[in-house]
Motif scaffolding. Structure first.
Motif, mmCIF file in Angstrom:
data_model
loop_
_atom_site.group_PDB
_atom_site.id
_atom_site.type_symbol
_atom_site.label_atom_id
_atom_site.label_comp_id
_atom_site.label_asym_id
_atom_site.label_seq_id
_atom_site.Cartn_x
_atom_site.Cartn_y
_atom_site.Cartn_z
ATOM 1 N N TYR A 97 85.386 -12.093 -15.657
ATOM 2 C CA TYR A 97 84.988 -12.987 -16.754
ATOM 3 C C TYR A 97 83.635 -12.522 -17.297
ATOM 4 C CZ TYR A 97 84.102 -17.333 -19.325
ATOM 5 O OH TYR A 97 83.851 -18.254 -20.315
ATOM 6 N N SER A 107 85.095 -11.874 -22.877
ATOM 7 C CA SER A 107 86.473 -11.530 -22.506
ATOM 8 C C SER A 107 86.741 -12.029 -21.097
ATOM 9 C CB SER A 107 86.711 -10.020 -22.584
ATOM 10 O OG SER A 107 86.003 -9.356 -21.548
ATOM 11 N N LYS A 108 88.009 -12.178 -20.776
ATOM 12 C CA LYS A 108 88.405 -12.475 -19.401
ATOM 13 C C LYS A 108 89.732 -11.765 -19.145
ATOM 14 C CE LYS A 108 90.453 -17.026 -20.480
ATOM 15 N NZ LYS A 108 90.485 -18.449 -20.071
ATOM 16 N N ILE A 109 89.751 -10.999 -18.052
ATOM 17 C CA ILE A 109 90.919 -10.186 -17.738
ATOM 18 C C ILE A 109 91.389 -10.511 -16.323
ATOM 19 C CG2 ILE A 109 91.801 -7.842 -17.449
ATOM 20 C CD1 ILE A 109 89.770 -6.905 -19.496
ATOM 21 N N GLU A 111 93.983 -10.168 -13.038
ATOM 22 C CA GLU A 111 94.600 -8.994 -12.410
ATOM 23 C C GLU A 111 95.218 -9.419 -11.089
ATOM 24 O OE1 GLU A 111 93.089 -4.518 -11.008
ATOM 25 O OE2 GLU A 111 91.736 -5.898 -12.025
ATOM 26 N N ASP A 131 95.888 -8.006 -16.741
ATOM 27 C CA ASP A 131 95.892 -8.772 -17.989
ATOM 28 C C ASP A 131 97.316 -9.117 -18.439
ATOM 29 O OD1 ASP A 131 94.623 -10.144 -19.989
ATOM 30 O OD2 ASP A 131 94.307 -8.404 -21.277
ATOM 31 N N GLN A 159 90.869 -1.006 -16.637
ATOM 32 C CA GLN A 159 90.766 -1.058 -18.093
ATOM 33 C C GLN A 159 91.682 -0.038 -18.746
ATOM 34 O OE1 GLN A 159 88.228 -2.487 -20.562
ATOM 35 N NE2 GLN A 159 86.415 -2.808 -19.310
ATOM 36 N N PRO A 194 91.978 -6.848 -24.919
ATOM 37 C CA PRO A 194 92.214 -7.970 -24.000
ATOM 38 C C PRO A 194 93.129 -9.005 -24.655
ATOM 39 C CG PRO A 194 89.870 -7.430 -24.125
ATOM 40 C CD PRO A 194 90.539 -6.643 -25.192
ATOM 41 N N LYS A 195 93.966 -9.639 -23.832
ATOM 42 C CA LYS A 195 94.869 -10.658 -24.366
ATOM 43 C C LYS A 195 94.100 -11.883 -24.872
ATOM 44 C CE LYS A 195 98.691 -8.465 -23.287
ATOM 45 N NZ LYS A 195 99.455 -8.789 -22.083
ATOM 46 N N THR A 196 92.971 -12.183 -24.218
ATOM 47 C CA THR A 196 92.140 -13.320 -24.637
ATOM 48 C C THR A 196 90.917 -12.792 -25.374
ATOM 49 O OG1 THR A 196 92.858 -14.597 -22.708
ATOM 50 C CG2 THR A 196 90.892 -15.362 -23.870
#
Length: 334
Positions: A97, A107-109, A111, A131, A159, A194-196
């Motif tokens: 985060y 961003s927040k990824i 996993e 993600d 990434q 990133p999706k978000t």
């Protein structure tokens, strides 16, 4: 009595001598494991980095960017995978985060990392992802194996979704702990968005329609305690860019992030203290107990042989013949 004692000591000598290799080569692989319920948190900071402002699509300097990384063991998922994997498996649900100096999400990824509890080798199973995208990891991530060696390892970059060598660069001392220093360079690589996203209405799909792409490079550094395989400190010199497309208004590229990410001081201290305590437990199984049992077995064997030798020493008196006269033979009548 001496002979009985020497036999007992000999039995114990054989037992402890046999336990020495069993402790190292049988017990250690079965007892030294990452617990499936483990929870870890680390906070990293980049001071004075360059960060994009999505509102104006320009890059600017900010005071700091904070990255909170959490690793949470998923016991239910690990037990489910173990039924078909036929080995002890750990499932970590991780989250990276990122927030700016004002506390706003950058961003927040999420996993999911699935790996062998002892060797840390990746285990491929349903749910392995970065993600939300399915991945098939090769190489390690987050942690090195127990008894880390002075060599290069394959390390997975979340990434870029690729595996590249992370190179052993030498042995150092960090906060009083002997560590191996590793370094990995990921050259400029095209990576997914990133999706978000931090701006409402902007999605990876809408960005893709503009023709703009995201690129990433990093120099990753880890200082790893070799007995436990746990990193006690880490840094990244990371760069992200947007390139091409109509979103940039004719510009070739715009910096998304450019900064030197380092672990925050309070988390360094906690990590070093934790690794020091875990190191003792691993050394018990790999060094202290195996060598202790071997030395004890040798000492007991020497003591058993000494007692046996004393029981047979030539100075002991020989048994004497009976002093009673032998009976004379009775006469035989012809």
């Amino acid at each position: 009595m001496r002979r009985k004692a020497s036999l007992v000591l000999l039995a114990f000598a054989v037992f402890f001598t046999a336990m020495s290799p069993l402790m190292r080569w049988y017990a250690f692989p079965r007892l030294a494991k990452i617990p499936p319920s483990q929870y870890q948190e680390a906070v990293l900071e980049a001071r004075n980095p360059t960060l994009i402002d999505y509102g104006s699509m320009t890059a600017k300097k900010v005071d700091k960017v904070t990255i909170v990384q959490t690793l949470k063991g998923n016991v239910e998922a690990s037990e489910k995978i173990e039924k078909s994997a036929d080995r002890d498996v750990v499932v970590w649900d991780a989250l990276s985060y990122v927030q700016d100096d004002k506390g706003k999400m950058v961003s927040k990824i999420p996993e999911r990392y699935i790996f062998d509890a002892h060797s840390q080798e990746p285990v491929h199973a349903t749910g392995e992802s970065v993600d939300g995208d399915p991945v098939k990891r090769q190489g390690i991530e987050f942690k090195w194996p127990f008894l880390t060696e002075k060599r290069d390892y394959e390390y997975f970059d979340a990434q870029a979704r690729i595996t590249r060598p992370i190179h052993y660069k030498g042995t150092q001392t960090f906060r009083g702990v002997k560590v191996y220093y590793f370094e990995q360079t990921i050259p400029w690589t095209k990576v997914p968005f990133p999706k978000t996203m931090p701006v409402k209405g902007i999605t990876p799909e809408s960005l893709a329609k503009t023709g703009t792409t995201r690129w990433y490079s990093t120099v990753r550094k880890f200082w790893v305690e070799p007995t436990t395989g746990a990193p006690v400190y880490g840094e990244e010199i990371q760069k992200n860019e947007l390139r091409g497309g109509s979103l940039l208004g004719g510009r070739d590229k715009v910096t998304v992030f450019d900064g030197h990410v380092k672990m925050r001081e309070d988390y360094i201290k906690d990590t070093v203290d934790l690794v020091k305590s875990q190191r003792v437990l691993v050394l018990l199984l790999t060094s202290y107990l195996p060598w202790g049992f071997l030395i004890l077995g040798v000492l007991l064997l020497a003591l058993a042989l000494w007692l046996e030798a004393r029981s047979r020493r030539p100075g002991d008196p020989e048994p004497t013949a009976s002093s009673d006269p032998e009976p004379e033979p009775e006469p035989v009548n012809a």
